[in-house]
Design a protein around this motif. Structure first.
Motif, PDB file in Angstrom:
ATOM      1  N   ARG B 351       0.985  -1.142   0.300  1.00 19.21           N
ATOM      2  CA  ARG B 351       0.038   0.161  -0.217  1.00 19.21           C
ATOM      3  C   ARG B 351       0.947   1.486  -0.002  1.00 19.21           C
ATOM      4  NH1 ARG B 351      -2.515  -3.282   4.117  1.00 19.21           N
ATOM      5  NH2 ARG B 351      -4.467  -4.237   3.123  1.00 19.21           N
ATOM      6  N   GLY B 352       1.106   2.262  -0.588  1.00 15.53           N
ATOM      7  CA  GLY B 352       2.046   3.086  -1.107  1.00 15.53           C
ATOM      8  C   GLY B 352       1.056   4.198  -1.592  1.00 15.53           C
ATOM      9  N   PHE B 353       1.389   5.686  -1.584  1.00 16.05           N
ATOM     10  CA  PHE B 353       0.546   7.124  -1.117  1.00 16.05           C
ATOM     11  C   PHE B 353       0.661   7.338  -3.182  1.00 16.05           C
ATOM     12  CE2 PHE B 353       2.476   7.392   2.493  1.00 16.05           C
ATOM     13  CZ  PHE B 353       0.856   7.291   3.539  1.00 16.05           C
ATOM     14  N   ILE B 354       1.777   6.640  -3.435  1.00 11.10           N
ATOM     15  CA  ILE B 354       2.136   7.579  -4.567  1.00 11.10           C
ATOM     16  C   ILE B 354       1.711   6.388  -6.118  1.00 11.10           C
ATOM     17  CG2 ILE B 354       3.831   8.373  -6.573  1.00 11.10           C
ATOM     18  CD1 ILE B 354       3.320   9.626  -3.795  1.00 11.10           C
ATOM     19  N   ARG B 355       0.682   6.659  -7.094  1.00 14.76           N
ATOM     20  CA  ARG B 355       0.324   6.481  -7.895  1.00 14.76           C
ATOM     21  C   ARG B 355       1.101   5.407  -9.059  1.00 14.76           C
ATOM     22  NH1 ARG B 355      -0.723   7.562 -12.912  1.00 14.76           N
ATOM     23  NH2 ARG B 355      -0.014   9.528 -13.041  1.00 14.76           N
ATOM     24  N   VAL B 356       1.749   6.242  -9.785  1.00 16.28           N
ATOM     25  CA  VAL B 356       2.793   5.638 -10.734  1.00 16.28           C
ATOM     26  C   VAL B 356       4.214   5.075  -9.948  1.00 16.28           C
ATOM     27  CG1 VAL B 356       3.144   7.550 -11.641  1.00 16.28           C
ATOM     28  CG2 VAL B 356       4.637   7.773 -10.033  1.00 16.28           C
ATOM     29  N   ASP B 357       4.429   5.067  -9.128  1.00 13.57           N
ATOM     30  CA  ASP B 357       4.997   3.439  -8.127  1.00 13.57           C
ATOM     31  C   ASP B 357       3.957   2.880  -8.246  1.00 13.57           C
ATOM     32  OD1 ASP B 357       7.142   5.770  -8.592  1.00 13.57           O
ATOM     33  OD2 ASP B 357       6.482   6.208  -6.329  1.00 13.57           O
ATOM     34  N   ALA B 390     -10.919  14.987   1.307  1.00  7.60           N
ATOM     35  CA  ALA B 390     -11.450  14.401   0.340  1.00  7.60           C
ATOM     36  C   ALA B 390     -10.798  13.088   0.029  1.00  7.60           C
ATOM     37  CB  ALA B 390     -12.580  14.868  -0.636  1.00  7.60           C
ATOM     38  N   TRP B 391      -9.851  13.596  -0.634  1.00 14.02           N
ATOM     39  CA  TRP B 391      -8.313  12.885  -1.399  1.00 14.02           C
ATOM     40  C   TRP B 391      -8.342  12.126  -0.219  1.00 14.02           C
ATOM     41  CZ3 TRP B 391      -5.596  12.515  -6.300  1.00 14.02           C
ATOM     42  CH2 TRP B 391      -5.248  11.961  -6.338  1.00 14.02           C
ATOM     43  N   ASP B 392      -7.518  12.375   1.004  1.00 15.43           N
ATOM     44  CA  ASP B 392      -7.017  11.969   2.500  1.00 15.43           C
ATOM     45  C   ASP B 392      -8.027  10.833   2.188  1.00 15.43           C
ATOM     46  OD1 ASP B 392      -5.203  13.001   1.222  1.00 15.43           O
ATOM     47  OD2 ASP B 392      -5.086  14.083   3.803  1.00 15.43           O
ATOM     48  N   GLU B 393      -9.336  11.005   2.593  1.00 15.28           N
ATOM     49  CA  GLU B 393     -10.920  10.510   3.273  1.00 15.28           C
ATOM     50  C   GLU B 393     -10.728   9.139   2.438  1.00 15.28           C
ATOM     51  OE1 GLU B 393     -14.081  12.274   3.971  1.00 15.28           O
ATOM     52  OE2 GLU B 393     -15.263  10.235   3.364  1.00 15.28           O
ATOM     53  N   ARG B 394     -11.020   9.524   0.989  1.00 16.76           N
ATOM     54  CA  ARG B 394     -10.932   8.308   0.117  1.00 16.76           C
ATOM     55  C   ARG B 394      -9.760   7.136   0.559  1.00 16.76           C
ATOM     56  NH1 ARG B 394     -15.386   8.399  -3.203  1.00 16.76           N
ATOM     57  NH2 ARG B 394     -16.151  10.074  -2.763  1.00 16.76           N
ATOM     58  N   MET B 395      -8.643   7.597   0.279  1.00 19.52           N
ATOM     59  CA  MET B 395      -7.706   7.133   0.383  1.00 19.52           C
ATOM     60  C   MET B 395      -7.543   6.254   1.423  1.00 19.52           C
ATOM     61  SD  MET B 395      -4.500   7.340  -1.647  1.00 19.52           S
ATOM     62  CE  MET B 395      -3.113   6.090  -1.978  1.00 19.52           C
ATOM     63  N   ARG B 396      -8.127   6.602   2.664  1.00 24.83           N
ATOM     64  CA  ARG B 396      -8.371   6.068   3.773  1.00 24.83           C
ATOM     65  C   ARG B 396      -9.252   4.637   3.134  1.00 24.83           C
ATOM     66  NH1 ARG B 396      -7.461  10.486   6.493  1.00 24.83           N
ATOM     67  NH2 ARG B 396      -9.283  11.505   6.398  1.00 24.83           N
ATOM     68  N   GLU B 397     -10.239   4.919   2.731  1.00 26.50           N
ATOM     69  CA  GLU B 397     -10.982   4.290   2.182  1.00 26.50           C
ATOM     70  C   GLU B 397     -10.366   2.752   1.538  1.00 26.50           C
ATOM     71  OE1 GLU B 397     -15.261   7.536   1.487  1.00 26.50           O
ATOM     72  OE2 GLU B 397     -15.200   5.224   0.087  1.00 26.50           O
ATOM     73  N   LEU B 398     -10.195   2.698   0.497  1.00 22.24           N
ATOM     74  CA  LEU B 398      -9.918   2.159  -0.047  1.00 22.24           C
ATOM     75  C   LEU B 398      -8.250   1.023  -0.333  1.00 22.24           C
ATOM     76  CD1 LEU B 398     -10.673   5.028  -3.705  1.00 22.24           C
ATOM     77  CD2 LEU B 398     -11.139   2.306  -3.085  1.00 22.24           C
ATOM     78  N   LEU B 399      -7.436   2.335   0.552  1.00 21.55           N
ATOM     79  CA  LEU B 399      -6.297   1.167   0.492  1.00 21.55           C
ATOM     80  C   LEU B 399      -5.627   1.397   1.710  1.00 21.55           C
ATOM     81  CD1 LEU B 399      -3.885   3.160  -2.310  1.00 21.55           C
ATOM     82  CD2 LEU B 399      -4.222  -0.138  -1.893  1.00 21.55           C
ATOM     83  N   GLY B 400      -6.738   2.396   2.858  1.00 19.87           N
ATOM     84  CA  GLY B 400      -6.343   2.393   4.145  1.00 19.87           C
ATOM     85  C   GLY B 400      -5.016   3.151   5.073  1.00 19.87           C
ATOM     86  N   ILE B 401      -4.588   3.741   3.863  1.00 21.04           N
ATOM     87  CA  ILE B 401      -3.625   4.461   4.378  1.00 21.04           C
ATOM     88  C   ILE B 401      -3.540   6.310   4.603  1.00 21.04           C
ATOM     89  CG2 ILE B 401      -1.762   2.845   3.932  1.00 21.04           C
ATOM     90  CD1 ILE B 401      -1.381   4.079   1.400  1.00 21.04           C
ATOM     91  N   PRO B 404       0.792  11.183   4.073  1.00 17.87           N
ATOM     92  CA  PRO B 404       1.490  12.726   5.276  1.00 17.87           C
ATOM     93  C   PRO B 404       1.539  13.963   4.810  1.00 17.87           C
ATOM     94  CG  PRO B 404       3.151  11.537   4.200  1.00 17.87           C
ATOM     95  CD  PRO B 404       1.522  10.347   3.635  1.00 17.87           C
ATOM     96  N   ASP B 405       2.038  13.987   3.495  1.00 19.79           N
ATOM     97  CA  ASP B 405       1.760  15.432   3.423  1.00 19.79           C
ATOM     98  C   ASP B 405       1.247  15.704   1.947  1.00 19.79           C
ATOM     99  OD1 ASP B 405       3.664  14.496   1.007  1.00 19.79           O
ATOM    100  OD2 ASP B 405       5.077  15.200   2.532  1.00 19.79           O
ATOM    101  N   GLN B 406       0.797  16.717   1.336  1.00 21.34           N
ATOM    102  CA  GLN B 406      -0.402  17.185   0.084  1.00 21.34           C
ATOM    103  C   GLN B 406       0.434  16.734  -1.763  1.00 21.34           C
ATOM    104  OE1 GLN B 406      -1.499  21.244   0.441  1.00 21.34           O
ATOM    105  NE2 GLN B 406      -3.345  20.324   1.618  1.00 21.34           N
ATOM    106  N   ALA B 407       1.708  16.419  -0.878  1.00 22.03           N
ATOM    107  CA  ALA B 407       2.943  16.365  -2.956  1.00 22.03           C
ATOM    108  C   ALA B 407       2.544  14.048  -2.713  1.00 22.03           C
ATOM    109  CB  ALA B 407       4.020  16.509  -2.198  1.00 22.03           C
ATOM    110  N   ARG B 408       2.116  14.375  -1.615  1.00 18.32           N
ATOM    111  CA  ARG B 408       2.001  12.664  -1.173  1.00 18.32           C
ATOM    112  C   ARG B 408       0.636  11.917  -1.511  1.00 18.32           C
ATOM    113  NH1 ARG B 408       7.063  10.288   2.252  1.00 18.32           N
ATOM    114  NH2 ARG B 408       6.467  12.519   3.146  1.00 18.32           N
TER     115      ARG B 408
END
Lengths: 505, 505
Positions: B351-357, B390-401, B404-408
């Motif tokens: 589970r990571g923050f970055i789509r391209v990785d 909204a981004w962070d919330e969906r991230m928690r929903e879908l990936l559970g993470i 740590p910042d907006q860059a990620r």
């Protein structure tokens, strides 16, 4: 409020953008493009050329030129009078447009196709030394060039040759070139003889011991072109078979080719192309996208490259700067690496067959030969079937040598296969102008030699900026030269330079 | 004889030439251009875009489309009926023209300017993790994108989102994507959990011991893309910050970036871009310069890159081929260099923050998140001020993470700052299509695994050529997929693939 003049500026800004694309695509073709892409690239380049031609020949553009010319005192924004640069721009726009409208679009298209075929075949023909094999394609190119010359002669009220010359050297006239070249043709044979005899009487220069790794050559070259003033934030250095300066506004790209056996060839070539690049990079920013902002012509362009390479780059002071740096870069020691030896290598005179390899003393002979032959070909006084023999005969006359084959004779240059007649003389006009400008700069900058010996090109380039680059096409080549040097283009200073460097010193 | 249809072909050949220039200029911008050239390049690109738009929206073109559509049985050369490809071309021409005419030229120009400013600011904003600083520029881009979407919705009789989606995936509809993504959103959380748990229960793969010299990575990479089928006579490989496949007809250029600590990242990236390049290079030669000859859309495009990278490139058989070659190239020995270890590294789930990785199991979660957010933004249901939360919330929903910042978080991608809404879903639609196509190819090619283990991509690429590349835009994405795989685009085969690779094996 839009006026006829502002319409012109916006149309020419669009042309500048098309030329930007054409410049980068051409650079790419010579440096990067994979071989299989040539047909598509050819189509794309042709289409950009056609779109450019459509804009230039649009009747609405002609009407705007006429309206602005009729009332320049009210043609500016909000009815203001045109300023000096705008007036000069209007003159250039008229000139560019007259050249474009003189030639029908289908002739332009036919020329593009014929030149592409002939240039392609030329590479093989040269490799096989087979002029007769190339001749049918060259006949076609010449036929179309003569058609173009006739059309432009009519439209511009010039002789056919001058009409072609005017594309490369605006305002250039063959009557004047004849006078200059006759003078040089009389000067050269004895001078070449004397220079060679003098060098033969001295000990041979010591050959530089290679090989010279390409990466070291490149590193040293980049350092030097930076010192001369190449702006790498607005340009690049790359490798191509035939070195050139191209690219686009704000993005001036020069190329070189490396020879592991001789680092001076790439290095001097880089200085040469840097001279061209400084001109392009030194044009006035606000006018870059307008005809008045273009470099004045090929005479001054070549003067800039030759000034940096021949006048400054091969001078004793600069070679005193270069010698220890080159020795350190390549790890060289001993007598080959002294400034004096580098100077003697850089100013060696020899009668050779190949123009692009010629030294500055014999070079004009190569040009005069081509100039005379191309005038005769265009006038119909010399049939292509007779070109090889005529070439060899003139070569004997001017340089006293006979090419062993056509590859080293009349097949060596791409100019004629590509339809460029009227270009060759600008190389030697540029050499004359370079000598004249360098002498004037040295006059103006008291310690120029010391500066060059310290690797400081700042004052020289600043002088060129002010007197040449910044004037762009706002006035004529002659006016720029007279303002900068106090005299029109002539042979006197060039001859002094050759005497001083090769006979007296 | 010229007919309305032949007029269309000649106009679109001209557009193809402009696109050739745009493609090479864009490649140059990302790989070669000196930094100071950006303003001039921007002008040149904008002008080529304007000229293209003028050709597309010329009323004469519209009349020719209408005339050809009205009488396709006599619209061909000399009044002949249009053949199937010509008819398909006419359909595509109509589609391209409808998209172009839907949007007024001044909106296009405003979008170009706003996107250029916002993209430029985005690089800094991302570096500083400063969404609020970017927000005013992003608001402007979004406002103009919504204007565009409204105009296209009206002209194409689609919803605003579908009107944008249709540019990237012709015929793509959000109703269908909703169904597919709901299915995936239900499948993913448990699958990700299970895959990670399973990998955690096994011994860790052995890290590959670097550093890996860039020149060796490049040599190995060039060898591999050649084996896969990249045609280097019609393309190039270079370096850029963000890898892409671009260039022009007959000149397909891919890029990569090298990481000295991890050679697999550049290598897998090269395989990915080679998948795109094979599609471009495999389109039918006679139609390259017409709309019908274009790649069908981003779903199939992404399917080709993912098929080569994810399905074939990260498969056990291919990694059996790669392992000894990579070990030899880098001089590696020991347990890190076994095919099994390479496979475990190449299929690691996290589970990571970055789509391209992201790995192929978690990737769809990144896409679903963006798809849902961009639909809400376009509809006006999500204010930009609320996007980070909204981004962070969906991230928690879908990936559970939680990033740590907006860059990620919501600042990681360039798509929205550049005005591209409707693009993201095609990544995952492509992953579904890749799984489906690879399964069909394996069915058709009995020994596909053995071939890949021998480094023989010939049969696979031939199958793709026939079933996908050669069809270009002659029919729909759905039809191409159904003809090739026997089923419309769905989630079943993708889920099978994920289960087989990550849960069952």
């Amino acid at each position: 409020m839009s006026t006829p003049y502002t319409l012109l500026e916006s149309r020419f800004a669009r042309i500048a953008d098309l030329d930007h694309a054409r410049g980068i695509l051409h650079w790419d073709m010579e440096t990067m493009m994979p071989d299989g892409a040539a047909p598509h690239r050819g189509e794309a380049m042709a289409t950009l050329g056609v779109i450019r031609h459509e804009i230039l020949t649009d009747p609405a553009l002609g009407e705007a030129v006429a309206a602005a010319e009729a009332d320049p005192d009210r043609a500016g924004v909000d009815g203001a009078p045109l300023d000096a640069w705008q007036r000069a721009n209007l003159v250039e726009i008229g000139r560019v447009r007259r050249h474009a409208t003189a030639v029908p679009a289908d002739l332009v298209a036919a020329q593009t196709r014929a030149a592409a075929k002939c240039q392609h075949a030329w590479r093989d023909a040269r490799a096989r030394s087979d002029f007769e094999g190339l001749r049918p394609l060259l006949e076609e190119v010449l036929r179309l060039t003569r058609e173009e010359a006739a059309a432009k002669a009519e439209a511009l009220d010039l002789s056919p040759y001058d009409a072609l010359l005017d594309q490369y050297e605006p305002g250039g006239r063959s009557a004047r070139i004849d006078t200059l070249f006759e003078d040089l043709a009389a000067f050269l044979p004895d001078t070449i003889e004397a220079a060679i005899a003098r060098q033969a009487a001295e000990p041979e220069p010591v050959a530089l011991p290679g090989p010279f790794p390409v990466d070291v050559q490149e590193r040293l070259g980049r350092e030097l072109i930076g010192i001369v003033g190449f702006d790498r934030h607005h340009g690049r250095l790359d490798v191509s078979t035939h070195p050139f300066c191209g690219g686009a506004d704000g993005d001036v790209r020069i190329t070189t080719r490396y020879d592991e056996a001789d680092f001076t060839s790439a290095l001097m070539g880089m200085l040469h192309e840097t001279g061209h690049a400084l001109y392009e990079q030194g044009r006035p920013e606000p006018w870059l996208r307008q005809p008045v902002g273009a470099a004045r012509g090929m005479t001054l362009h070549e003067s800039q490259s030759l000034l940096i390479e021949m006048q400054a780059g091969r001078s004793r002071p600069f070679l005193r700067y270069l010698a220890p740096r080159a020795a350190a870069a390549f790890g060289g020691t001993g007598p080959a690496w002294t400034a004096d030896n580098l100077y003697r290598l850089a100013t060696r005179v020899a009668r050779g067959f190949i123009r692009v390899d010629a030294d500055e003393v014999t070079y004009p002979a190569h040009v005069i030969l081509r100039y005379r032959l191309e005038r005769a070909m265009l006038a119909g006084d010399l049939a292509l079937a007779d070109l090889p023999a005529a070439w060899d005969e003139r070569m004997r006359e001017l340089l006293g040598i006979t090419p062993p084959d056509q590859a080293r004779g009349c097949l060596q240059d791409i100019h004629w296969p590509s339809g460029a007649i009227g270009y060759f003389p600008t190389y030697t006009l540029g050499a004359l102008a370079a000598a004249q400008l360098f002498a004037a700069a040295r006059e103006a900058i008291g310690d120029l030699d010391d500066r060059l010996a310290a690797g400081d090109f700042g004052p020289l380039v600043a002088w060129l900026r002010r007197h040449v680059h910044a004037r762009a096409s706002a006035t004529s080549t002659d006016r720029i030269l007279e303002d900068a040097t106090g005299a029109p283009l002539g042979t006197a200073v060039y001859k002094q330079h050759i005497r001083a460097r090769y006979l007296d010193a």
